[in-house]
Design an enzyme around this catalytic site. Structure first.
Site, short mmCIF file in Angstrom:
data_model
loop_
_atom_site.label_atom_id
_atom_site.label_comp_id
_atom_site.label_asym_id
_atom_site.label_seq_id
_atom_site.Cartn_x
_atom_site.Cartn_y
_atom_site.Cartn_z
N ASN A 14 33.80 41.24 33.79
CA ASN A 14 34.15 40.12 34.68
C ASN A 14 34.85 39.08 33.82
O ASN A 14 34.20 38.37 33.07
CB ASN A 14 32.87 39.57 35.32
CG ASN A 14 33.12 38.27 36.07
OD1 ASN A 14 34.26 37.90 36.35
ND2 ASN A 14 32.05 37.56 36.40
N TRP A 15 36.17 39.04 33.95
CA TRP A 15 36.94 38.13 33.09
C TRP A 15 36.74 36.66 33.47
O TRP A 15 37.10 35.77 32.71
CB TRP A 15 38.44 38.45 33.19
CG TRP A 15 38.86 39.73 32.53
CD1 TRP A 15 38.06 40.68 31.94
CD2 TRP A 15 40.21 40.20 32.40
NE1 TRP A 15 38.83 41.71 31.46
CE2 TRP A 15 40.15 41.44 31.72
CE3 TRP A 15 41.46 39.71 32.79
CZ2 TRP A 15 41.30 42.18 31.43
CZ3 TRP A 15 42.60 40.45 32.50
CH2 TRP A 15 42.51 41.66 31.82
N LYS A 16 36.21 36.41 34.67
CA LYS A 16 36.14 35.02 35.18
C LYS A 16 37.54 34.41 35.12
O LYS A 16 38.53 35.13 35.28
CB LYS A 16 35.10 34.22 34.40
CG LYS A 16 33.76 34.97 34.32
CD LYS A 16 32.63 34.11 33.92
CE LYS A 16 31.37 34.98 33.87
NZ LYS A 16 30.15 34.21 33.74
N HIS A 99 28.82 36.24 43.21
CA HIS A 99 28.51 35.85 41.83
C HIS A 99 27.88 34.45 41.85
O HIS A 99 28.25 33.60 42.66
CB HIS A 99 29.78 35.85 40.98
CG HIS A 99 29.51 35.66 39.53
ND1 HIS A 99 29.23 34.42 38.99
CD2 HIS A 99 29.41 36.55 38.51
CE1 HIS A 99 28.99 34.57 37.70
NE2 HIS A 99 29.09 35.84 37.38
N GLU A 101 28.30 31.92 40.17
CA GLU A 101 29.25 30.81 40.07
C GLU A 101 29.90 30.52 41.42
O GLU A 101 30.24 29.37 41.73
CB GLU A 101 30.29 31.11 38.97
CG GLU A 101 29.67 30.96 37.58
CD GLU A 101 30.21 31.89 36.51
OE1 GLU A 101 31.32 32.42 36.67
OE2 GLU A 101 29.49 32.10 35.51
N GLU A 170 21.79 39.35 38.15
CA GLU A 170 22.26 38.45 37.11
C GLU A 170 21.45 37.16 37.15
O GLU A 170 21.77 36.25 37.91
CB GLU A 170 23.74 38.11 37.32
CG GLU A 170 24.68 39.29 37.23
CD GLU A 170 26.08 38.85 36.86
OE1 GLU A 170 26.58 39.34 35.85
OE2 GLU A 170 26.67 38.01 37.56
N GLY A 176 26.22 33.51 30.44
CA GLY A 176 27.02 32.70 29.54
C GLY A 176 26.20 31.80 28.62
O GLY A 176 26.73 30.90 28.00
N SER A 212 24.75 37.68 29.58
CA SER A 212 24.80 37.76 28.11
C SER A 212 24.59 39.17 27.57
O SER A 212 23.94 39.35 26.53
CB SER A 212 23.81 36.77 27.49
OG SER A 212 24.12 35.44 27.88
N GLY A 233 30.39 39.49 31.22
CA GLY A 233 31.33 38.38 31.25
C GLY A 233 32.01 38.22 29.90
O GLY A 233 32.94 38.95 29.56
N GLY A 234 31.53 37.25 29.12
CA GLY A 234 32.18 36.89 27.87
C GLY A 234 32.54 38.06 26.97
O GLY A 234 33.66 38.14 26.45
P1 PGA Z 1 28.07 36.70 30.63
O1 PGA Z 1 28.48 36.68 32.18
O2 PGA Z 1 28.07 38.15 30.20
O3 PGA Z 1 29.14 35.90 29.94
O4 PGA Z 1 26.72 36.10 30.53
C1 PGA Z 1 28.04 37.66 33.07
C2 PGA Z 1 28.57 37.37 34.44
O5 PGA Z 1 28.66 36.20 34.81
O6 PGA Z 1 28.93 38.30 35.18
#
Ligand code: PGA
Length: 248
Positions: A14-16, A99, A101, A170, A176, A212, A233-234
């Site tokens: 997930n590049w966000k 998600h 966010e 999640e 993050g 994470s 994500g990251g």
């Molecule tokens: P993260 O994000 O791996 O950076 O914690 C995961 C996500 O939000 O899908």
């Protein structure tokens, strides 16, 4: 509760809201040539404007792609929205929905998330429905109650729909933050989700863990019986790290 039927492992990035045309080209090139799909189902969920580039660079490879959101509407006067048929035209396999966010920053309700999942399915996309509790909710002992509440309208879509989805647990406090749920904490929730699915006669849905995930913790998470892969994500922005997660 666990099941004996094997489920394919899925590792999804997930590049966000990250990327540039140049950075994406380098990252996608590294992913496609590494053939990560030899280890698992593998893909990236990219920002809408980069779908065309992603399609062009990944078409014909074993790496699939998707979007990070989708409208519940098929078309019409919905400024700023992107429909499932549009995503389908750009070759998307998945659409993330719900998600944390989106839920937190854009006020998406549990029902809206279920509506988006239904819209994705109607266009032949696989929705990846994300659920997870905040730190307050966990510390208040409400984790499973929150997950149940978030999932209720999704479960109401029925067994046939559920059988064509992916779910992702999640925990918001792990996204993050560098703070990962322990494999046991994650398994407790994954197991509860599995029981809910099995109660509806659905046994083969992939349930991913996200929050994470890194190469260093992926293998212990994947060793849990009800964790079928990861939403990353990251670490998905760094080709080498992301590929090591896929190989874990
Ligand atoms: P993260 O994000 O791996 O950076 O914690 C995961 C996500 O939000 O899908």
């Amino acid at each position: 509760m666990t099941t004996t039927e094997p489920r394919a492992r899925l590792v999804l990035g997930n590049w966000k809201m990250h990327g540039t045309l140049a950075e994406n080209a380098a990252l996608l090139d590294a992913l496609r040539t590494a053939d990560a799909a030899a280890h698992c189902q593998f893909g990236v969920c990219v920002p809408f404007p980069y779908l065309a580039q992603t399609q062009q660079l990944l078409e014909g490879s074993t790496v699939a792609w998707g979007a990070q959101d989708v409208s519940k509407h098929e078309k019409g006067a919905y400024t700023g929205e992107v429909s499932a048929p549009m995503l389908k035209e750009f070759g998307c396999r998945w659409a993330l929905v719900g998600h944390s966010e989106r839920r937190t920053l854009h006020g998406e309700t549990d029902q809206l998330v279920a509506d988006k999942a239904a819209a994705a399915l109607a266009s032949g996309l696989t929705p990846v429905v994300c659920v997870g509790e905040s730190l307050d909710e966990r510390e208040g002992g409400n984790t499973l109650g929150v997950i149940q509440r978030q999932l209720a309208p999704v479960l109401a879509l029925g067994a046939d729909a559920l059988g064509r989805m992916v779910l992702a647990y999640e925990p918001v406090w792990a996204i993050g933050t560098g703070r990962t749920a322990t494999p046991e904490q994650a398994q407790e929730v994954h197991g509860a989700i599995r029981v809910a699915l099995q109660g509806l006669g659905v046994d083969h849905v992939q349930v991913l863990y996200g929050g994470s995930v890194k190469a260093a913790n992926a293998a212990t998470l994947f060793a849990m019986p009800d964790i079928d892969g990861a939403l990353v994500g990251g670490a998905s922005l760094v080709a080498e790290e992301f590929l090591r997660i896929a190989a874990a």
